[in-house]
Design a protein around this motif. Structure first.
Motif, PDB file in Angstrom:
ATOM      1  N   ALA B 231       0.843  -1.194   0.000  1.00  0.00           N
ATOM      2  CA  ALA B 231       0.000   0.000   0.000  1.00  0.00           C
ATOM      3  C   ALA B 231       0.883   1.249   0.000  1.00  0.00           C
ATOM      4  O   ALA B 231       1.789   1.369   0.820  1.00  0.00           O
ATOM      5  CB  ALA B 231      -0.897  -0.013   1.234  1.00  0.00           C
ATOM      6  N   ARG B 232       0.627   2.162  -0.944  1.00  0.00           N
ATOM      7  CA  ARG B 232       1.427   3.382  -1.137  1.00  0.00           C
ATOM      8  C   ARG B 232       2.910   3.062  -1.363  1.00  0.00           C
ATOM      9  O   ARG B 232       3.763   3.928  -1.205  1.00  0.00           O
ATOM     10  CB  ARG B 232       1.328   4.334   0.051  1.00  0.00           C
ATOM     11  CG  ARG B 232       0.005   5.053   0.181  1.00  0.00           C
ATOM     12  CD  ARG B 232      -0.187   6.166  -0.842  1.00  0.00           C
ATOM     13  NE  ARG B 232      -1.387   6.924  -0.526  1.00  0.00           N
ATOM     14  CZ  ARG B 232      -2.628   6.561  -0.908  1.00  0.00           C
ATOM     15  NH1 ARG B 232      -2.825   5.490  -1.674  1.00  0.00           N
ATOM     16  NH2 ARG B 232      -3.659   7.301  -0.569  1.00  0.00           N
ATOM     17  N   GLY B 233       3.220   1.799  -1.685  1.00  0.00           N
ATOM     18  CA  GLY B 233       4.611   1.419  -1.885  1.00  0.00           C
ATOM     19  C   GLY B 233       5.389   1.297  -0.584  1.00  0.00           C
ATOM     20  O   GLY B 233       6.625   1.205  -0.610  1.00  0.00           O
ATOM     21  N   PHE B 234       4.688   1.268   0.549  1.00  0.00           N
ATOM     22  CA  PHE B 234       5.315   1.260   1.883  1.00  0.00           C
ATOM     23  C   PHE B 234       6.492   0.295   1.932  1.00  0.00           C
ATOM     24  O   PHE B 234       6.334  -0.912   1.798  1.00  0.00           O
ATOM     25  CB  PHE B 234       4.255   0.874   2.917  1.00  0.00           C
ATOM     26  CG  PHE B 234       4.630   1.083   4.359  1.00  0.00           C
ATOM     27  CD1 PHE B 234       5.402   2.169   4.756  1.00  0.00           C
ATOM     28  CD2 PHE B 234       4.172   0.198   5.328  1.00  0.00           C
ATOM     29  CE1 PHE B 234       5.715   2.360   6.104  1.00  0.00           C
ATOM     30  CE2 PHE B 234       4.467   0.378   6.671  1.00  0.00           C
ATOM     31  CZ  PHE B 234       5.251   1.459   7.062  1.00  0.00           C
ATOM     32  N   GLY B 235       7.681   0.849   2.122  1.00  0.00           N
ATOM     33  CA  GLY B 235       8.898   0.051   2.166  1.00  0.00           C
ATOM     34  C   GLY B 235      10.089   0.974   2.294  1.00  0.00           C
ATOM     35  O   GLY B 235       9.944   2.191   2.276  1.00  0.00           O
ATOM     36  N   ALA B 236      11.278   0.392   2.410  1.00  0.00           N
ATOM     37  CA  ALA B 236      12.491   1.184   2.598  1.00  0.00           C
ATOM     38  C   ALA B 236      12.787   2.032   1.365  1.00  0.00           C
ATOM     39  O   ALA B 236      12.424   1.681   0.242  1.00  0.00           O
ATOM     40  CB  ALA B 236      13.667   0.261   2.885  1.00  0.00           C
ATOM     41  N   GLU B 272      -1.640   4.974   4.466  1.00  0.00           N
ATOM     42  CA  GLU B 272      -0.965   6.280   4.482  1.00  0.00           C
ATOM     43  C   GLU B 272      -1.197   6.994   5.805  1.00  0.00           C
ATOM     44  O   GLU B 272      -0.294   7.600   6.372  1.00  0.00           O
ATOM     45  CB  GLU B 272      -1.442   7.150   3.308  1.00  0.00           C
ATOM     46  CG  GLU B 272      -0.773   8.522   3.327  1.00  0.00           C
ATOM     47  CD  GLU B 272      -0.999   9.333   2.057  1.00  0.00           C
ATOM     48  OE1 GLU B 272      -1.498   8.780   1.064  1.00  0.00           O
ATOM     49  OE2 GLU B 272      -0.679  10.531   2.087  1.00  0.00           O
ATOM     50  N   ARG B 273      -2.425   6.901   6.311  1.00  0.00           N
ATOM     51  CA  ARG B 273      -2.789   7.629   7.523  1.00  0.00           C
ATOM     52  C   ARG B 273      -2.217   6.968   8.781  1.00  0.00           C
ATOM     53  O   ARG B 273      -1.761   7.650   9.690  1.00  0.00           O
ATOM     54  CB  ARG B 273      -4.316   7.682   7.603  1.00  0.00           C
ATOM     55  CG  ARG B 273      -4.880   8.712   8.519  1.00  0.00           C
ATOM     56  CD  ARG B 273      -6.405   8.827   8.324  1.00  0.00           C
ATOM     57  NE  ARG B 273      -7.077   7.562   8.514  1.00  0.00           N
ATOM     58  CZ  ARG B 273      -7.889   6.979   7.626  1.00  0.00           C
ATOM     59  NH1 ARG B 273      -8.135   7.542   6.462  1.00  0.00           N
ATOM     60  NH2 ARG B 273      -8.467   5.823   7.896  1.00  0.00           N
ATOM     61  N   GLU B 274      -2.238   5.625   8.822  1.00  0.00           N
ATOM     62  CA  GLU B 274      -1.943   4.919  10.072  1.00  0.00           C
ATOM     63  C   GLU B 274      -0.524   4.363  10.174  1.00  0.00           C
ATOM     64  O   GLU B 274      -0.017   4.171  11.276  1.00  0.00           O
ATOM     65  CB  GLU B 274      -2.935   3.750  10.263  1.00  0.00           C
ATOM     66  CG  GLU B 274      -4.406   4.144  10.221  1.00  0.00           C
ATOM     67  CD  GLU B 274      -4.832   5.001  11.403  1.00  0.00           C
ATOM     68  OE1 GLU B 274      -4.131   4.996  12.426  1.00  0.00           O
ATOM     69  OE2 GLU B 274      -5.858   5.700  11.285  1.00  0.00           O
ATOM     70  N   LEU B 275       0.087   4.034   9.034  1.00  0.00           N
ATOM     71  CA  LEU B 275       1.335   3.265   9.124  1.00  0.00           C
ATOM     72  C   LEU B 275       2.609   4.073   8.924  1.00  0.00           C
ATOM     73  O   LEU B 275       3.666   3.691   9.410  1.00  0.00           O
ATOM     74  CB  LEU B 275       1.342   2.129   8.069  1.00  0.00           C
ATOM     75  CG  LEU B 275       0.177   1.151   8.076  1.00  0.00           C
ATOM     76  CD1 LEU B 275       0.437   0.048   7.052  1.00  0.00           C
ATOM     77  CD2 LEU B 275      -0.048   0.555   9.449  1.00  0.00           C
ATOM     78  N   MET B 276       2.544   5.159   8.146  1.00  0.00           N
ATOM     79  CA  MET B 276       3.794   5.790   7.707  1.00  0.00           C
ATOM     80  C   MET B 276       3.763   7.289   7.969  1.00  0.00           C
ATOM     81  O   MET B 276       2.703   7.904   7.935  1.00  0.00           O
ATOM     82  CB  MET B 276       3.988   5.520   6.202  1.00  0.00           C
ATOM     83  CG  MET B 276       2.856   6.007   5.325  1.00  0.00           C
ATOM     84  SD  MET B 276       2.919   5.332   3.600  1.00  0.00           S
ATOM     85  CE  MET B 276       2.109   3.736   3.819  1.00  0.00           C
ATOM     86  N   PRO B 277       4.940   7.868   8.209  1.00  0.00           N
ATOM     87  CA  PRO B 277       4.977   9.327   8.355  1.00  0.00           C
ATOM     88  C   PRO B 277       4.619  10.009   7.029  1.00  0.00           C
ATOM     89  O   PRO B 277       3.949  11.033   7.006  1.00  0.00           O
ATOM     90  CB  PRO B 277       6.425   9.610   8.759  1.00  0.00           C
ATOM     91  CG  PRO B 277       7.201   8.376   8.450  1.00  0.00           C
ATOM     92  CD  PRO B 277       6.253   7.234   8.439  1.00  0.00           C
ATOM     93  N   ALA B 278       5.064   9.423   5.905  1.00  0.00           N
ATOM     94  CA  ALA B 278       4.739   9.933   4.573  1.00  0.00           C
ATOM     95  C   ALA B 278       5.006   8.805   3.582  1.00  0.00           C
ATOM     96  O   ALA B 278       5.846   7.935   3.847  1.00  0.00           O
ATOM     97  CB  ALA B 278       5.607  11.146   4.230  1.00  0.00           C
ATOM     98  N   PRO B 279       4.308   8.796   2.444  1.00  0.00           N
ATOM     99  CA  PRO B 279       4.587   7.745   1.463  1.00  0.00           C
ATOM    100  C   PRO B 279       6.010   7.862   0.941  1.00  0.00           C
ATOM    101  O   PRO B 279       6.583   8.961   0.907  1.00  0.00           O
ATOM    102  CB  PRO B 279       3.572   8.042   0.340  1.00  0.00           C
ATOM    103  CG  PRO B 279       2.508   8.895   0.962  1.00  0.00           C
ATOM    104  CD  PRO B 279       3.217   9.692   2.010  1.00  0.00           C
ATOM    105  N   PRO B 280       6.610   6.753   0.530  1.00  0.00           N
ATOM    106  CA  PRO B 280       7.969   6.798  -0.011  1.00  0.00           C
ATOM    107  C   PRO B 280       8.028   7.663  -1.275  1.00  0.00           C
ATOM    108  O   PRO B 280       7.055   7.736  -2.031  1.00  0.00           O
ATOM    109  CB  PRO B 280       8.277   5.341  -0.385  1.00  0.00           C
ATOM    110  CG  PRO B 280       7.151   4.512   0.106  1.00  0.00           C
ATOM    111  CD  PRO B 280       6.036   5.401   0.510  1.00  0.00           C
TER     112      PRO B 280
END
Lengths: 355, 355
Positions: B231-236, B272-280
């Motif tokens: 989701a949103r590319g969430f990753g390093a 985007e709202r709950e997991l990450m400070p901002a999308p990669p």
């Protein structure tokens, strides 16, 4: 550009990179860039050897207005500042007939512009005839681009490009204004356009479906020799093709841009730090507007009107796409929202048909 | 998944989407996701019909440690919370032999895991033999993936995939851990892999060169039937393939995922709202690490050591790429930085060779 004829870069096919970060990027910041921002990026882009740096209000010469937003600086200020910063890069401007006029062209020429791009809706190339003719008379390099090009067939685009070349454009091309294309769509269209004209063909991508770089490579492979890209993708919504990604990818597959990679990355860092609150990302509504084939500039009004009418903004975007809405038809948003509100069917039915 | 056999989605070739947002995304937030975060995303992913939801420390079962970072929650907690949230999606875990052990597999099985993925470096498939054998004995679905796969040829990858299938893997595939691939690279490798095995082939992309979605489509076109996306590319770093972009693009070109578009977009909004400070986003060093073919997890140490030794971190990344550095060889960073500092040639020479 200065290195384009040196032996080591002539090995691959040359691609001319046209950088509208300081024009199209303006859409992402309500046309608010100031003098120091323009100067900082123009200096960095020039140092990297980017062939064309385009500057101006997001909608081009003469467009600063209450209707589409007032720019912080006047056209004259933007042109003068950028002109002064550029040593080898060409200074480019964009103009949409109707927003800009012959008087605006005259003015830009007097400010030392090197390259003027005239844009029209994809099926209205005739609107550019007078302006292209004037620029030819004045001996100014003039390109012409077709906006929202996914709404026309490959044959139509080829025909309009041939007309634009006949009007005097020395470069013709298409913008994927809605970010709707996948690579095969680009291949088909650019191939047809290249077969129809003898002048360089250009492609300008948006990243709504994560495909801006891949689409640009497809355009080059199909014969395009001018590609637009913006630092960090700076642009409205999901952003444009990311410049500092596109250039090394082009080089890796055998094209030559004459751009210095490290200085290009430096310029992109300047852009991220100086021009934008944050680099563009692909949010959910950008994906929907890309799939629907609707200009993402509709987003704010779609959200406002959808909230007011209690309908799903995604349904509104898909319906606008079916009705082939284009910029200037924002009144359609209200019609669509009211129609959806009045519709007796649940959203579940509508959803299934989108996927 | 539940819709995968309904008549209207059977028209196209089915693609199984495997979503490691809650595992690979952990790399972007130092393994810090809490119970409410896991629950919120797992519920949303399940509601969208995502076939497999993978959870855990970024480096998989048993990896929480001082060396690669301690996770906020234990493996047991992560598995229990996610298991409880999922109704139709399968619960997946990842394990790197060495970090995780047979005891960790036992434990995951007792927590109700549906699918275990065993990862190894691309040329070390034999490390997975014992674990795949154990999972087969326990009758647990087991897939195997080859990391940093750009470092091996298509023939090598095909051979390792065939071995992994022989060890009992019921799905085999490759990760583009460094985000180095362009579509033609993926086509060549996945085609060879598909020819070598009878089990489903998977592809896992990273977006360093803006190509994650295009590479994933190339993988599907070459015969892959399992695609990873977050989701949103969430990753390093530059992130993974963006899930909610990939799915509608797959559907548009004729594949079928069985996933509900609107609920998928909702899940991405939750992420985007709950997991990450901002999308990669794709920053300059992510581009360099992708071009160099180096795992972007090296970034922080490369920056620190480069600053200390007064060398350009981009030079360090390119040199690490030439030396084929892999995770675990972080000591090479110091060697490279010292060698570059001692080098008499200016950076200008080194730059030219990169482009």
């Amino acid at each position: 550009m200065t290195e384009a004829t040196s032996p080591d870069v002539a090995a691959g096919k040359p691609i001319l990179i046209h950088d509208p970060s300081l024009r199209d990027g303006h859409h992402a910041v309500r046309h608010s860039l100031g003098a120091e921002q323009l100067r900082a990026y123009a200096l960095a882009a020039d140092a990297a050897g980017i062939p064309v740096v385009e500057v101006g209000h997001g909608n081009g010469l003469g467009a600063s207005s209450l209707q589409v937003g007032r720019a912080r600086l006047s056209d004259d200020e933007m042109l003068s500042i950028t002109r002064e910063a550029l040593t080898t890069s060409k200074l480019g401007v964009f103009m949409l007939p109707g927003w800009g006029s012959i008087a605006d062209l005259d003015n830009a020429i007097s400010r030392g512009v090197d390259l003027v791009r005239i844009g029209t809706h994809c099926t209205e190339s005739s609107l550019a005839e007078r302006h292209l003719g004037y620029l030819r008379e004045r001996d100014v390099e003039a390109h012409a681009v077709l906006l929202m090009s996914h709404m026309a067939s490959a044959e139509q685009l080829a025909e309009h490009c041939a007309r634009l070349a006949g009007f005097g454009a020395t470069g013709v091309g298409i913008m994927d204004s809605a970010g709707h294309y996948l690579p095969a769509d680009v291949t088909e269209r650019v191939t047809a356009m290249c077969a129809a004209v003898d002048v360089p063909v250009m492609f300008h991508g948006h990243n709504n479906l994560g495909m801006a770089v891949a689409n640009s490579i497809a355009a080059a492979d199909a014969g395009a020799s001018i590609l637009d890209a913006c630092a960090r993708g700076f642009g409205a919504g999901a952003g444009n093709t990311q410049l500092e990604v596109l250039v090394p990818v082009l080089e890796r597959v055998g094209y030559r841009t004459g751009i210095d990679l490290y200085r290009l990355l430096d310029a992109a860092d300047v852009a991220e730090r100086e021009l934008m609150p944050a680099p563009p990302t692909v949010d959910s509504l950008s994906i929907v507007s890309g799939l629907a084939g609707v200009f993402s500039g509709f987003k704010t009004r779609v959200l406002d009107i959808s909230a007011r009418e209690g309908v799903d903004p995604r349904d509104v975007f898909f319906e606008l796409g079916r009705r082939q809405a284009v910029a200037g038809q924002e009144d359609l948003i209200v019609d669509v929202a009211l129609a959806l509100r009045g519709s007796a069917t649940g959203t579940a039915d509508r959803r299934a048909s989108r996927v």
